[in-house]
Design a protein around this motif. Sequence first.
Motif, short mmCIF file in Angstrom:
data_model
loop_
_atom_site.label_atom_id
_atom_site.label_comp_id
_atom_site.label_asym_id
_atom_site.label_seq_id
_atom_site.Cartn_x
_atom_site.Cartn_y
_atom_site.Cartn_z
N ASN A 1 -23.30 26.33 52.34
CA ASN A 1 -23.56 27.25 53.45
C ASN A 1 -22.58 28.42 53.39
O ASN A 1 -21.72 28.49 52.51
N GLU A 2 -22.70 29.33 54.36
CA GLU A 2 -21.85 30.52 54.42
C GLU A 2 -20.38 30.18 54.51
O GLU A 2 -19.55 30.82 53.85
N ASP A 3 -20.02 29.20 55.34
CA ASP A 3 -18.62 28.84 55.49
C ASP A 3 -18.02 28.34 54.17
O ASP A 3 -16.89 28.68 53.83
N ASP A 4 -18.77 27.53 53.43
CA ASP A 4 -18.29 27.04 52.14
C ASP A 4 -18.08 28.19 51.16
O ASP A 4 -17.10 28.20 50.40
N ALA B 1 -14.28 31.72 48.25
CA ALA B 1 -13.80 33.07 47.95
C ALA B 1 -12.33 33.22 48.35
O ALA B 1 -11.55 33.86 47.62
N GLN B 2 -11.94 32.63 49.47
CA GLN B 2 -10.56 32.72 49.93
C GLN B 2 -9.57 32.09 48.96
O GLN B 2 -8.45 32.57 48.81
N VAL B 3 -9.97 31.03 48.30
CA VAL B 3 -9.08 30.39 47.32
C VAL B 3 -9.31 30.93 45.92
O VAL B 3 -8.80 30.40 44.94
N GLU B 4 -10.08 32.01 45.84
CA GLU B 4 -10.33 32.72 44.58
C GLU B 4 -10.97 31.83 43.51
O GLU B 4 -10.57 31.82 42.35
N LEU C 1 -23.97 26.41 44.24
CA LEU C 1 -24.64 26.48 45.54
C LEU C 1 -25.82 25.53 45.54
O LEU C 1 -26.73 25.65 44.70
N SER C 2 -25.81 24.59 46.49
CA SER C 2 -26.85 23.55 46.51
C SER C 2 -27.11 23.01 47.91
O SER C 2 -26.32 23.27 48.81
N PRO C 3 -28.16 22.21 48.03
CA PRO C 3 -29.23 21.95 47.06
C PRO C 3 -30.35 22.98 47.19
O PRO C 3 -30.84 23.25 48.28
N ALA D 1 -26.73 33.39 48.21
CA ALA D 1 -26.14 33.87 46.95
C ALA D 1 -25.75 35.34 47.06
O ALA D 1 -24.72 35.75 46.50
N ARG D 2 -26.54 36.13 47.78
CA ARG D 2 -26.22 37.55 47.95
C ARG D 2 -24.91 37.75 48.70
O ARG D 2 -24.26 38.79 48.58
N GLN D 3 -24.53 36.78 49.51
CA GLN D 3 -23.30 36.90 50.30
C GLN D 3 -22.04 36.53 49.51
O GLN D 3 -20.94 36.79 49.96
#
Length: 175
Positions: free
Chosen positions: A96-99, A104-107, A113-115, A137-139
């Motif tokens: 999801n978005e939060d994941d 991204a925050q931990v680089e 991305l699933s499922p 995916a676009r995010q």
Amino acid sequence: MTSRQTLPLLWLLSDARNDAVLQDSLKTMPRGSGFVFRHYHLESEARRHRFDELSKCARELGHVVILSGEEDWGADGTYGDVRRSAPGLRLATAHNEDDIRRAAQVEADAIFLSPVFATASHPGAPTLGVKGFHALARQSPVPVIALGGMTHERARELHWPRWGAIDGLASTKSA
């Protein structure tokens, strides 16, 4: 990613279900593909032994070897719980978005991305589907690897070049 590593387009993830055919599956994949060793079903010593066998095979075929877990067994990177200080490629998982934001925050270098589609791993679980996958995916500010019910046919349906599978590559004879 380090300057000497590239992110493969095709990924095979290990599991108890595909263990018997992993070496054959690795041989059918294009040189430079990725292999994620999970094998959560094995005890530590047996897991290490199987990792050594499969990583040797994968490397002989020119594949990138990624290890899930806390161990440092000389893999080319880590999968799952990405830590900022981990050496090599750091491949996170996201649903999801939060994941995606946390990865991204931990680089993280990339995100599985699933499922995307229904899977044997999580029967009956909700899926992202083609539209949901593309919307998430676009995010992502980092590369996304599609996972979940993926096969060569599903990758074409998804119109996504970078994908991975557990079962979807286990019986494939050509890539």
